[in-house]
Scaffold this motif. Structure first.
Motif, PDB file in Angstrom:
ATOM      1  N   HIS A  24       0.837  -1.213   0.000  1.00 53.79           N
ATOM      2  CA  HIS A  24       0.000   0.000   0.000  1.00 53.79           C
ATOM      3  C   HIS A  24       0.862   1.250   0.000  1.00 53.79           C
ATOM      4  CE1 HIS A  24      -3.374   2.645   0.809  1.00 53.79           C
ATOM      5  NE2 HIS A  24      -2.734   3.114   1.878  1.00 53.79           N
ATOM      6  N   GLU A  25       1.910   1.245   0.821  1.00 53.25           N
ATOM      7  CA  GLU A  25       2.805   2.403   0.887  1.00 53.25           C
ATOM      8  C   GLU A  25       3.529   2.608  -0.442  1.00 53.25           C
ATOM      9  OE1 GLU A  25       5.336   1.589   4.167  1.00 53.25           O
ATOM     10  OE2 GLU A  25       3.797   2.007   5.695  1.00 53.25           O
ATOM     11  N   LEU A  26       3.984   1.508  -1.055  1.00 55.46           N
ATOM     12  CA  LEU A  26       4.666   1.625  -2.343  1.00 55.46           C
ATOM     13  C   LEU A  26       3.707   2.145  -3.408  1.00 55.46           C
ATOM     14  CD1 LEU A  26       7.043   1.195  -4.236  1.00 55.46           C
ATOM     15  CD2 LEU A  26       6.376  -1.220  -4.435  1.00 55.46           C
ATOM     16  N   ARG A  27       2.484   1.655  -3.397  1.00 55.04           N
ATOM     17  CA  ARG A  27       1.494   2.117  -4.369  1.00 55.04           C
ATOM     18  C   ARG A  27       1.294   3.624  -4.261  1.00 55.04           C
ATOM     19  NH1 ARG A  27      -2.177  -0.586  -7.393  1.00 55.04           N
ATOM     20  NH2 ARG A  27      -1.569  -2.550  -6.386  1.00 55.04           N
ATOM     21  N   ARG A  28       1.205   4.125  -3.047  1.00 52.00           N
ATOM     22  CA  ARG A  28       1.020   5.568  -2.834  1.00 52.00           C
ATOM     23  C   ARG A  28       2.235   6.340  -3.341  1.00 52.00           C
ATOM     24  NH1 ARG A  28      -0.977   7.091   3.076  1.00 52.00           N
ATOM     25  NH2 ARG A  28      -0.828   9.119   2.048  1.00 52.00           N
ATOM     26  N   ARG A  29       3.443   5.840  -3.074  1.00 52.39           N
ATOM     27  CA  ARG A  29       4.652   6.538  -3.508  1.00 52.39           C
ATOM     28  C   ARG A  29       4.725   6.610  -5.041  1.00 52.39           C
ATOM     29  NH1 ARG A  29       7.240   3.208   0.197  1.00 52.39           N
ATOM     30  NH2 ARG A  29       8.588   2.237  -1.360  1.00 52.39           N
ATOM     31  N   VAL A  30       4.455   5.492  -5.688  1.00 54.48           N
ATOM     32  CA  VAL A  30       4.536   5.479  -7.149  1.00 54.48           C
ATOM     33  C   VAL A  30       3.487   6.393  -7.751  1.00 54.48           C
ATOM     34  CG1 VAL A  30       4.435   4.028  -9.214  1.00 54.48           C
ATOM     35  CG2 VAL A  30       5.473   3.130  -7.122  1.00 54.48           C
ATOM     36  N   HIS A  31       2.275   6.371  -7.189  1.00 49.69           N
ATOM     37  CA  HIS A  31       1.220   7.268  -7.668  1.00 49.69           C
ATOM     38  C   HIS A  31       1.664   8.732  -7.548  1.00 49.69           C
ATOM     39  CE1 HIS A  31      -2.371   5.156  -8.923  1.00 49.69           C
ATOM     40  NE2 HIS A  31      -2.229   4.296  -7.940  1.00 49.69           N
ATOM     41  N   LEU A  58       6.961   0.855 -20.699  1.00 55.18           N
ATOM     42  CA  LEU A  58       7.088  -0.053 -19.559  1.00 55.18           C
ATOM     43  C   LEU A  58       8.478  -0.659 -19.467  1.00 55.18           C
ATOM     44  CD1 LEU A  58       3.736  -2.051 -19.230  1.00 55.18           C
ATOM     45  CD2 LEU A  58       4.811  -0.566 -17.530  1.00 55.18           C
ATOM     46  N   ASP A  59       9.084  -0.944 -20.614  1.00 53.68           N
ATOM     47  CA  ASP A  59      10.446  -1.489 -20.603  1.00 53.68           C
ATOM     48  C   ASP A  59      11.402  -0.513 -19.930  1.00 53.68           C
ATOM     49  OD1 ASP A  59       9.804  -3.862 -22.094  1.00 53.68           O
ATOM     50  OD2 ASP A  59       9.717  -2.618 -23.889  1.00 53.68           O
ATOM     51  N   ILE A  60      11.237   0.762 -20.246  1.00 54.12           N
ATOM     52  CA  ILE A  60      12.102   1.788 -19.652  1.00 54.12           C
ATOM     53  C   ILE A  60      11.815   1.924 -18.164  1.00 54.12           C
ATOM     54  CG2 ILE A  60      12.734   4.230 -19.696  1.00 54.12           C
ATOM     55  CD1 ILE A  60      11.915   4.254 -22.662  1.00 54.12           C
ATOM     56  N   ALA A  61      10.528   1.948 -17.813  1.00 52.93           N
ATOM     57  CA  ALA A  61      10.152   2.098 -16.411  1.00 52.93           C
ATOM     58  C   ALA A  61      10.676   0.961 -15.550  1.00 52.93           C
ATOM     59  CB  ALA A  61       8.635   2.190 -16.287  1.00 52.93           C
ATOM     60  N   LEU A  62      10.796  -0.226 -16.132  1.00 50.34           N
ATOM     61  CA  LEU A  62      11.250  -1.395 -15.380  1.00 50.34           C
ATOM     62  C   LEU A  62      12.769  -1.505 -15.262  1.00 50.34           C
ATOM     63  CD1 LEU A  62       8.741  -4.066 -16.692  1.00 50.34           C
ATOM     64  CD2 LEU A  62       8.857  -3.115 -14.388  1.00 50.34           C
ATOM     65  N   MET A  63      13.483  -0.649 -15.972  1.00 47.49           N
ATOM     66  CA  MET A  63      14.941  -0.661 -15.817  1.00 47.49           C
ATOM     67  C   MET A  63      15.290  -0.312 -14.376  1.00 47.49           C
ATOM     68  SD  MET A  63      16.378   1.225 -19.225  1.00 47.49           S
ATOM     69  CE  MET A  63      16.431   0.387 -20.803  1.00 47.49           C
ATOM     70  N   PRO A  64      16.205  -1.051 -13.752  1.00 45.01           N
ATOM     71  CA  PRO A  64      16.544  -0.778 -12.345  1.00 45.01           C
ATOM     72  C   PRO A  64      17.001   0.654 -12.117  1.00 45.01           C
ATOM     73  CG  PRO A  64      18.004  -2.453 -13.315  1.00 45.01           C
ATOM     74  CD  PRO A  64      16.928  -2.193 -14.299  1.00 45.01           C
ATOM     75  N   GLY A 168      -1.638 -10.846  -8.339  1.00 48.62           N
ATOM     76  CA  GLY A 168      -0.301 -11.262  -7.954  1.00 48.62           C
ATOM     77  C   GLY A 168       0.781 -10.499  -8.685  1.00 48.62           C
ATOM     78  N   ARG A 169       0.449  -9.311  -9.142  1.00 49.42           N
ATOM     79  CA  ARG A 169       1.368  -8.542  -9.961  1.00 49.42           C
ATOM     80  C   ARG A 169       2.289  -7.701  -9.093  1.00 49.42           C
ATOM     81  NH1 ARG A 169       1.909 -10.226 -14.596  1.00 49.42           N
ATOM     82  NH2 ARG A 169      -0.278 -10.013 -15.118  1.00 49.42           N
ATOM     83  N   ASP A 170       3.431  -7.419  -9.603  1.00 52.97           N
ATOM     84  CA  ASP A 170       4.358  -6.471  -9.021  1.00 52.97           C
ATOM     85  C   ASP A 170       3.627  -5.130  -8.867  1.00 52.97           C
ATOM     86  OD1 ASP A 170       6.248  -4.404  -8.865  1.00 52.97           O
ATOM     87  OD2 ASP A 170       7.729  -5.524  -9.999  1.00 52.97           O
ATOM     88  N   VAL A 171       3.622  -4.592  -7.653  1.00 53.03           N
ATOM     89  CA  VAL A 171       2.872  -3.361  -7.379  1.00 53.03           C
ATOM     90  C   VAL A 171       3.352  -2.216  -8.254  1.00 53.03           C
ATOM     91  CG1 VAL A 171       2.402  -1.585  -5.639  1.00 53.03           C
ATOM     92  CG2 VAL A 171       2.304  -4.008  -5.020  1.00 53.03           C
ATOM     93  N   TYR A 172       4.659  -2.047  -8.360  1.00 55.32           N
ATOM     94  CA  TYR A 172       5.213  -0.962  -9.172  1.00 55.32           C
ATOM     95  C   TYR A 172       4.771  -1.092 -10.622  1.00 55.32           C
ATOM     96  CZ  TYR A 172       8.767   1.649 -11.792  1.00 55.32           C
ATOM     97  OH  TYR A 172       9.411   2.490 -12.659  1.00 55.32           O
ATOM     98  N   LEU A 173       4.914  -2.273 -11.176  1.00 56.91           N
ATOM     99  CA  LEU A 173       4.517  -2.518 -12.559  1.00 56.91           C
ATOM    100  C   LEU A 173       3.027  -2.270 -12.748  1.00 56.91           C
ATOM    101  CD1 LEU A 173       4.980  -3.578 -15.426  1.00 56.91           C
ATOM    102  CD2 LEU A 173       4.869  -5.901 -14.508  1.00 56.91           C
TER     103      LEU A 173
END
Length: 271
Positions: A24-31, A58-64, A168-173
């Motif tokens: 939940h916290e990560l979701r808020r930060r990314v938003h 999405l490919d760019i966003a997923l780069m570490p 079951g998805r990665d929250v950030y993605l």
């Protein structure tokens, strides 16, 4: 005794609660950081190698290099300026993406060849040949129903639309894909773990390569096969290149080499 009976369930419940809170916290930060990320994605999208490698947002966003900034702790201020170093060294980041993807695909081929060798249906790869250069090396996407296959490096440009409704998805993605959809930006992406080595019947491939003129190598490369510049006919009907013959090897019963591309056939391979 009562606690010991409950301990396992309690620990599992506490871990689930912790995971839900962190998600939940990560979701808020990314938003909250989407505005900065969106601007950066649009800027990086203009890099020439992004088009060359077929990358999407999405490919760019997923780069570490990008993801780590967006997912930084809540006390870190994330603005467009936070990505200055990423933008300055994006060329290197792209090369690292290509290197990671390439090495993963290379490992897939080595593992598949090992399986063939272990079951008596193949031979070891030569040490001086890159598995990705082989004429028998093809890949397919397990997400796609078309069953289309690709050689390397063309497989790196394969994309399909990401479905953010999956569980079951990665929250950030998940958050980034949803924001892309809301912004009417495409959500295509390259899913490396859904790429598989396309099987090729061993006996058929060896007979085909020999028919085309390969004499000394049971593992010819794409470059070697292309240099032969041969044409073949399937079931004495359809004229095709060696690549087409490999792709359709399971759909016809006989393949004939055309000696002069004018219809004069000389040798054939039967399935």
């Amino acid at each position: 005794a009562v606690w010991k009976n409950m301990e396992g369930d309690m620990i599992e419940c506490m871990e689930q609660a912790r995971d839900m809170r962190l998600a939940h916290e990560l979701r808020r930060r990314v938003h909250s950081r989407w505005g900065a990320l969106k601007a950066v994605l649009q800027a990086l999208w203009e890099h020439p190698k992004v088009k060359l490698y077929g990358l999407r947002y999405l490919d760019i966003a997923l780069m570490p290099e990008v993801r780590d900034i967006v997912c930084a702790p809540s006390d870190a201020e994330v603005t467009e300026d936070s990505f200055i170093a990423v933008r300055a060294h994006f060329d290197e980041a792209l090369e690292r993406w290509k290197e990671r993807s390439t090495e993963h695909l290379r490992a897939l081929v080595r593992e598949r060849v090992k399986q063939l060798v272990d079951t008596g249906h193949g031979t070891e790869l030569p040490a001086d040949v890159d598995p990705l250069d082989l004429a028998a090396t093809r890949f397919a996407c397990e997400f796609c129903a078309s069953h289309k296959d690709y050689y390397y490096p063309a497989i790196l440009t394969h994309r399909h639309y990401f479905l953010s409704t999956s569980e079951g998805r990665d929250v950030y993605l998940d958050v980034v894909s949803q924001q892309l959809e809301k912004s009417r930006m495409p959500t295509e992406m390259f899913v490396l773990d859904k790429i598989a080595v396309k099987d090729l019947t061993w006996d058929w491939s060896q007979a085909l390569f020999k028919l085309c003129g390969v004499k000394d190598s049971i593992w010819p490369t794409v470059k070697e096969m292309d240099a032969l510049d041969v044409r073949l006919v399937s079931d004495e009907k359809e004229l095709m290149t060696w690549r087409a013959a490999v792709r359709t090897s399971l759909t016809f019963r006989r393949c004939i080499l055309v000696a002069d591309c004018m219809g004069a056939s000389c040798q054939g391979v039967d399935l």
